[in-house]
Scaffold this active site. Structure first.
Site, PDB file in Angstrom:
ATOM      1  N   CYS A  94      -3.340   7.284  -1.354  1.00 21.40           N
ATOM      2  CA  CYS A  94      -3.860   5.929  -1.175  1.00 21.40           C
ATOM      3  C   CYS A  94      -4.900   5.527  -2.218  1.00 21.40           C
ATOM      4  O   CYS A  94      -4.860   4.423  -2.763  1.00 21.40           O
ATOM      5  CB  CYS A  94      -4.438   5.773   0.226  1.00 21.40           C
ATOM      6  SG  CYS A  94      -5.854   6.864   0.587  1.00 21.40           S
ATOM      7  N   HIS A 152      -8.857   6.684   4.368  1.00 23.45           N
ATOM      8  CA  HIS A 152      -7.735   5.877   3.877  1.00 23.45           C
ATOM      9  C   HIS A 152      -8.252   4.565   3.303  1.00 23.45           C
ATOM     10  O   HIS A 152      -9.266   4.023   3.756  1.00 23.45           O
ATOM     11  CB  HIS A 152      -6.744   5.596   5.010  1.00 23.45           C
ATOM     12  CG  HIS A 152      -5.467   4.963   4.551  1.00 23.45           C
ATOM     13  ND1 HIS A 152      -4.582   5.593   3.690  1.00 23.45           N
ATOM     14  CD2 HIS A 152      -4.918   3.746   4.808  1.00 23.45           C
ATOM     15  CE1 HIS A 152      -3.550   4.800   3.458  1.00 23.45           C
ATOM     16  NE2 HIS A 152      -3.738   3.672   4.118  1.00 23.45           N
ATOM     17  N   HIS A 164      -0.535  -0.328   0.456  1.00 26.64           N
ATOM     18  CA  HIS A 164      -1.186   0.980   0.419  1.00 26.64           C
ATOM     19  C   HIS A 164      -0.129   2.073   0.364  1.00 26.64           C
ATOM     20  O   HIS A 164       1.067   1.826   0.591  1.00 26.64           O
ATOM     21  CB  HIS A 164      -2.081   1.177   1.647  1.00 26.64           C
ATOM     22  CG  HIS A 164      -1.368   1.034   2.976  1.00 26.64           C
ATOM     23  ND1 HIS A 164      -1.747   1.725   4.098  1.00 26.64           N
ATOM     24  CD2 HIS A 164      -0.299   0.285   3.368  1.00 26.64           C
ATOM     25  CE1 HIS A 164      -0.963   1.406   5.111  1.00 26.64           C
ATOM     26  NE2 HIS A 164      -0.075   0.534   4.697  1.00 26.64           N
TER      27      HIS A 164
END
Length: 209
Positions: A94, A152, A164
Site C-alpha cells: 500500500c 494501511h 490502494h
C-alpha cells in the site's frame, strides 16, 4: 469571445462578404477559420476513454475526471497483486503504491511506509471526511486509533472512493483496486486523512458527482 458564438458570427461575415461583393480570398479565409474553430471546439469537448471508464467507477460525470495522467497511472496498476514490501507489478504494497503515485503523477517524493507518511511533519492530518480532496492520503489500522501504528494507506480520488493496494479480498481479490470509504469495514479502520503539499490546482480538485 465565447467559442459558441464564433460560428454564427463567421456565418454573418461570410454572408456579408458574399452579398457585398467581398473577395474570394476573404471568403475562403473566413470559411477556413470556421473549420479550424469547429475542430478546436470538438477537441476541447472530446471525452477521453479513461474519463468514461473511471467516471463510471466513481459515479461522476466524465468531464469531472480531469487529471488524465493520474487515472492512466492507476489504470496501468489495477489488479496488480498485493505483496508486503513489494515495489513492482509482480506485487506491491500500500505505501509504495501511494509513494509511486506521488512520484510519477505529481513529481513529489513522500515517505516509504504508511507509518512514516502519517507522522511526517508535512502531512496535514484531519479527521473530517467531508473535507477530503483528490490527492489526500487515508490512513487505517485495525483499532481505528491514532494511538496505534498505522498499518494501511490509500489515495483518495473523490466521491468517497480511494485507490490502494490491499490484502483484503473484497469482491475482486487482493491487489490494487478502488474501494468505497463509506464501506463499514473501512469506516471501522479509518484513523485519519492526511494532505501533502501539492500545487494549488491539484488541491482545488474535489471531484464532486
Amino acid at each position: 469571445m465565447n467559442t459558441i458564438f464564433k460560428p454564427a458570427i463567421l456565418f454573418i461575415i461570410i454572408v456579408a462578404l458574399a452579398s457585398c461583393g467581398g473577395s474570394k480570398k476573404a471568403l475562403t479565409e473566413a470559411l477556413e477559420q470556421q473549420r479550424r474553430d469547429s475542430i478546436a471546439l470538438a477537441k476541447k469537448n472530446k471525452i477521453h476513454p479513461i474519463q468514461k471508464k473511471y467516471a463510471s467507477i466513481l459515479n461522476v460525470r466524465p468531464e469531472k475526471i480531469s487529471n488524465i495522467k493520474l487515472f492512466e497511472f492507476i489504470d496501468g496498476w489495477m489488479n496488480t497483486p498485493y505483496k508486503l514490501g513489494g515495489e513492482d507489478k509482480s506485487g506491491i504494497d500500500c505505501s509504495f503504491f501511494v509513494q509511486y503515485i506521488y512520484h510519477d503523477v505529481y513529481d513529489v517524493l513522500i515517505e516509504r511506509t504508511a507509518e512514516k507518511q502519517f507522522n511526517a511533519p508535512d502531512t496535514d492530518r484531519f479527521k473530517g471526511q467531508k473535507y477530503l480532496r483528490q490527492g489526500d492520503l487515508i490512513f487505517f489500522n485495525p483499532q481505528g486509533s491514532e494511538f496505534a501504528p498505522i498499518t494501511h494507506v490509500g489515495f483518495y480520488l473523490g466521491n468517497n472512493k480511494f485507490v490502494h493496494s490491499t490484502a483484503r479480498r473484497e469482491t475482486t481479490g487482493p491487489g490494487v483496486k478502488i474501494s468505497n470509504l463509506k464501506d463499514p469495514y473501512w469506516q471501522r479502520l479509518f484513523v485519519s486523512a492526511g494532505r501533502k503539499p501539492l500545487k494549488p490546482e491539484v488541491l482545488n480538485s474535489k471531484l464532486e458527482p
